[in-house]
Design an enzyme around this catalytic site. Structure first.
Site, PDB file in Angstrom:
ATOM      1  N   VAL A 109      -8.570 -21.622   8.557  1.00 54.09           N
ATOM      2  CA  VAL A 109      -8.553 -23.047   8.210  1.00 54.09           C
ATOM      3  C   VAL A 109      -7.670 -23.283   6.990  1.00 54.09           C
ATOM      4  O   VAL A 109      -6.903 -24.247   6.937  1.00 54.09           O
ATOM      5  CB  VAL A 109      -9.983 -23.565   7.962  1.00 54.09           C
ATOM      6  CG1 VAL A 109      -9.960 -24.943   7.294  1.00 54.09           C
ATOM      7  CG2 VAL A 109     -10.766 -23.634   9.280  1.00 54.09           C
ATOM      8  N   GLU A 110      -7.767 -22.395   6.011  1.00 54.75           N
ATOM      9  CA  GLU A 110      -7.032 -22.600   4.761  1.00 54.75           C
ATOM     10  C   GLU A 110      -5.525 -22.433   4.919  1.00 54.75           C
ATOM     11  O   GLU A 110      -4.757 -23.265   4.435  1.00 54.75           O
ATOM     12  CB  GLU A 110      -7.548 -21.630   3.689  1.00 54.75           C
ATOM     13  CG  GLU A 110      -8.962 -21.931   3.196  1.00 54.75           C
ATOM     14  CD  GLU A 110      -9.036 -23.205   2.363  1.00 54.75           C
ATOM     15  OE1 GLU A 110      -7.983 -23.717   1.936  1.00 54.75           O
ATOM     16  OE2 GLU A 110     -10.163 -23.672   2.138  1.00 54.75           O
ATOM     17  N   THR A 111      -5.099 -21.357   5.571  1.00 48.94           N
ATOM     18  CA  THR A 111      -3.661 -21.042   5.576  1.00 48.94           C
ATOM     19  C   THR A 111      -3.131 -20.559   6.914  1.00 48.94           C
ATOM     20  O   THR A 111      -2.011 -20.066   6.983  1.00 48.94           O
ATOM     21  CB  THR A 111      -3.345 -19.950   4.523  1.00 48.94           C
ATOM     22  OG1 THR A 111      -4.058 -18.748   4.880  1.00 48.94           O
ATOM     23  CG2 THR A 111      -3.731 -20.392   3.137  1.00 48.94           C
TER      24      THR A 111
END
Length: 328
Positions: free
Chosen positions: A124-126
């Site tokens: 989700v983050e990167t």
């Protein structure tokens, strides 16, 4: 004709009817900036001359301010979910698991945080390191500390933490890249989170969350454990309700605030294995038509310590489940 248009444009600019904001600018010598420099010198023992020299090349960036005004968490759930629940992110999560199986197994055994949750956070983050940010971290933090009054207090603290970690880790503060909010590396840690939770899993003397997957994996797990993750405990359940009484249990925040017993009395159909005394959070997620109801348990709340949005936590949870199911 072209000359007339140019003259007209110049006239408008001169009259102040058209304004052009610079894309970037130097950090202004404001009272806030002077106070920050003074605090760093007095309290953290930085050299004032060197610090001022550093900030001469730091840039206040308008695109960072623009990005802060339109976060993804402002979307309804059915649109937000589409960003993360994609074939590419699910398949990428399975591949990340295969590529880092030894580290994930070791970390899951040591910390008790499921591999799929760690993977989903990084996904989700990167997108597993594909998009770790295009801004210098120091530019992002300085922009938001000195040019974004609504959050200046928070970002002044993060800017301080960043300079401290750069000194501790012997990193050139102009080198690290990150998001528009100053989040860094595969897990997108803010500087305070890096200093508090980052781990050196491979014991090479560096906490490298930018390019070392093992360190990033251990750092995410440590973050959860330090925020009271309960190993082996469930995270969330989809539920349904009869009537409208359940709506009185919907409210702001993400912390468990209602008992299972109370929700059952409101005609919410809850899995039988949950004890009546267990505290949960009833959450409604907007679909194009109607809504989905979910129970967030303690570990769901722990995910929101990473990002306080219930949309974010649900995206992480559902992506983790899809990755685990795909891997088999």
């Amino acid at each position: 004709m072209k000359i007339k248009k140019s003259l007209s444009l110049l006239t408008l600019i001169a009259a102040g009817l058209l304004r052009f904001e610079p894309v970037q600018a130097e950090v202004a010598e404001t009272d806030s900036f002077k106070q920050f420099i003074g605090n760093m010198v007095k309290q953290q023992h930085f050299n004032e001359v060197e610090l001022r020299k550093l900030f001469k090349v730091v840039q206040i960036q308008q695109p960072i301010l623009d990005a802060m005004s339109k976060p993804a968490e402002g979307k309804p759930w059915f649109q937000y979910r589409e960003i993360f629940m994609t074939e590419a992110r699910i398949a990428g999560g399975v591949q990340f698991w295969k590529d880092n199986e030894a580290a994930l197994k070791a970390v899951e055994s040591q910390y008790g945080v499921p591999a799929e949750i760690i993977i989903a956070i990084i996904g989700v983050e990167t997108k597993y390191g594909a998009f770790t940010g295009k801004y210098r971290v120091i530019d992002a933090l300085a922009t938001l500390a000195f040019a974004y009054p609504p959050r200046s207090e928070f970002f002044l603290k993060e800017l301080e933490q960043f300079l401290l970690l750069a000194r501790e880790e012997r990193i050139d503060p102009l080198q690290p890249m990150g998001s528009y909010a100053g989040a860094m590396g595969l897990p997108q840690f803010m500087p305070s989170s890096f200093r508090g939770y980052a781990k050196d899993l491979d014991m090479d003397g560096k906490r490298n969350i930018w390019t070392n997957s093992a360190d990033a994996i251990a750092s995410v797990a440590n973050y959860f454990v330090r925020n009271q993750w309960r190993a082996g405990a469930p995270i969330a359940y989809p539920v349904s309700a009869r009537g409208e009484a359940y709506r009185q249990a919907l409210g702001k925040g993400v912390k468990p605030d209602v008992s299972v017993g109370e929700l059952r009395r409101m005609a919410v159909d809850i899995p039988a294995q949950l004890a009546a005394s267990e505290m949960v959070k009833l959450l409604a997620y907007q679909q194009q038509e109607g809504e989905d109801l979910w129970l967030g348990l303690h570990n769901f709340y722990v995910i929101t310590r990473y990002n306080h949005s219930p949309l974010y936590a649900m995206a992480v949870y559902q992506l983790s489940q899809a990755i685990a199911a795909r891997k088999g």
